[in-house]
Design an enzyme around this catalytic site. Structure first.
Site, PDB file in Angstrom:
ATOM      1  N   GLY A  83      44.528  11.548  35.566  1.00 47.84           N
ATOM      2  CA  GLY A  83      45.269  10.673  34.660  1.00 47.84           C
ATOM      3  C   GLY A  83      44.959   9.205  34.842  1.00 47.84           C
ATOM      4  N   VAL A  84      46.006   8.380  34.767  1.00 49.24           N
ATOM      5  CA  VAL A  84      45.873   6.927  34.912  1.00 49.24           C
ATOM      6  C   VAL A  84      45.237   6.588  36.258  1.00 49.24           C
ATOM      7  CG1 VAL A  84      47.178   4.767  35.155  1.00 49.24           C
ATOM      8  CG2 VAL A  84      47.781   6.379  33.349  1.00 49.24           C
ATOM      9  N   ASP A  85      45.681   7.261  37.310  1.00 48.10           N
ATOM     10  CA  ASP A  85      45.193   6.992  38.661  1.00 48.10           C
ATOM     11  C   ASP A  85      43.675   7.152  38.744  1.00 48.10           C
ATOM     12  OD1 ASP A  85      45.393   6.371  41.374  1.00 48.10           O
ATOM     13  OD2 ASP A  85      45.940   8.400  41.956  1.00 48.10           O
TER      14      ASP A  85
ATOM     15  N   THR B 176      54.994  10.443  33.107  1.00 44.50           N
ATOM     16  CA  THR B 176      55.049  11.260  31.887  1.00 44.50           C
ATOM     17  C   THR B 176      53.853  12.183  31.713  1.00 44.50           C
ATOM     18  OG1 THR B 176      54.007   9.553  30.517  1.00 44.50           O
ATOM     19  CG2 THR B 176      56.425   9.522  30.688  1.00 44.50           C
ATOM     20  N   GLY B 177      52.867  12.077  32.567  1.00 43.76           N
ATOM     21  CA  GLY B 177      51.698  12.957  32.486  1.00 43.76           C
ATOM     22  C   GLY B 177      51.963  14.254  33.237  1.00 43.76           C
ATOM     23  N   VAL B 178      51.157  14.505  34.246  1.00 41.23           N
ATOM     24  CA  VAL B 178      51.287  15.757  34.999  1.00 41.23           C
ATOM     25  C   VAL B 178      52.612  15.852  35.744  1.00 41.23           C
ATOM     26  CG1 VAL B 178      48.802  16.114  35.239  1.00 41.23           C
ATOM     27  CG2 VAL B 178      50.042  14.894  37.026  1.00 41.23           C
ATOM     28  N   TYR B 179      53.315  14.714  35.932  1.00 39.30           N
ATOM     29  CA  TYR B 179      54.619  14.761  36.609  1.00 39.30           C
ATOM     30  C   TYR B 179      55.739  15.209  35.680  1.00 39.30           C
ATOM     31  CZ  TYR B 179      52.684  12.584  40.834  1.00 39.30           C
ATOM     32  OH  TYR B 179      51.973  12.310  41.980  1.00 39.30           O
TER      33      TYR B 179
END
Length: 169
Positions: free
Chosen positions: A32-34, A123-126
């Site tokens: 994701g963003v990370d 809001t992604g994989v979490y």
């Protein structure tokens, strides 16, 4: 007074004093963003994250906390890494999500950042529901005293943009 703005797009393409990274506790990149921030920012970010792990955060960055590194090759001075909570239907973790936003603004103030770009943390994989994440994010940054002049939410898609737009009004 702090100005709240929205944009739709890729946070790694934004120009700001500080970009917020929705990191994992290991601080060593991920999805994701990370992963995008680490890839586009280059090896300097990972090197600083490794130093942080070897010193202050041997067990990883705790959920709800924030720490800054260089922004490497990104169009920013700093990346502020924060670890969002995993959403739970049985446990209220909203305080941790709010803490991510407060802590990022605290770090931004310590750095002297005037513009900060946030993704939709958790809001992604979490799995945090977008509408609730937008509510928590917008309420928290509005209620947090800061010298930051512009807080920009950079939303990846139409759904996220719409959820935050409903909250900003």
């Amino acid at each position: 007074m702090t100005r709240l703005t929205l944009t739709q797009g890729d946070i790694t393409r934004e120009s700001a004093d500080a970009l917020v990274n929705a990191a994992n506790s290991a601080l060593l990149g991920g999805g994701g963003v990370d992963g995008a921030i680490h890839r586009r920012g280059g090896p300097a970010i990972l090197e600083e994250c490794r130093r942080l792990r070897a010193s202050r955060f041997g067990g990883g960055l705790p959920t709800g906390r924030a720490v800054a590194t260089t922004a490497g090759e990104l169009n920013a001075r700093w990346v502020i890494h924060t670890v969002g909570p995993v959403w739970s239907a049985t446990e209220d973790r909203s305080g941790l999500l709010a803490s991510c936003h407060r802590e990022c603004l605290r770090v931004a103030d310590e750095l002297g950042a005037r513009t900060v770009a946030f993704p939709a943390i958790s809001t992604g994989v979490y799995g945090w529901p977008l509408d609730d994440a937008a509510r928590i994010a917008v309420e928290t940054v509005r209620d947090t005293p800061t010298a930051v002049e512009e807080i920009r939410f950079v939303l990846f898609d139409d759904r996220a943009y719409a959820a935050f737009a409903r909250r900003i009004g």
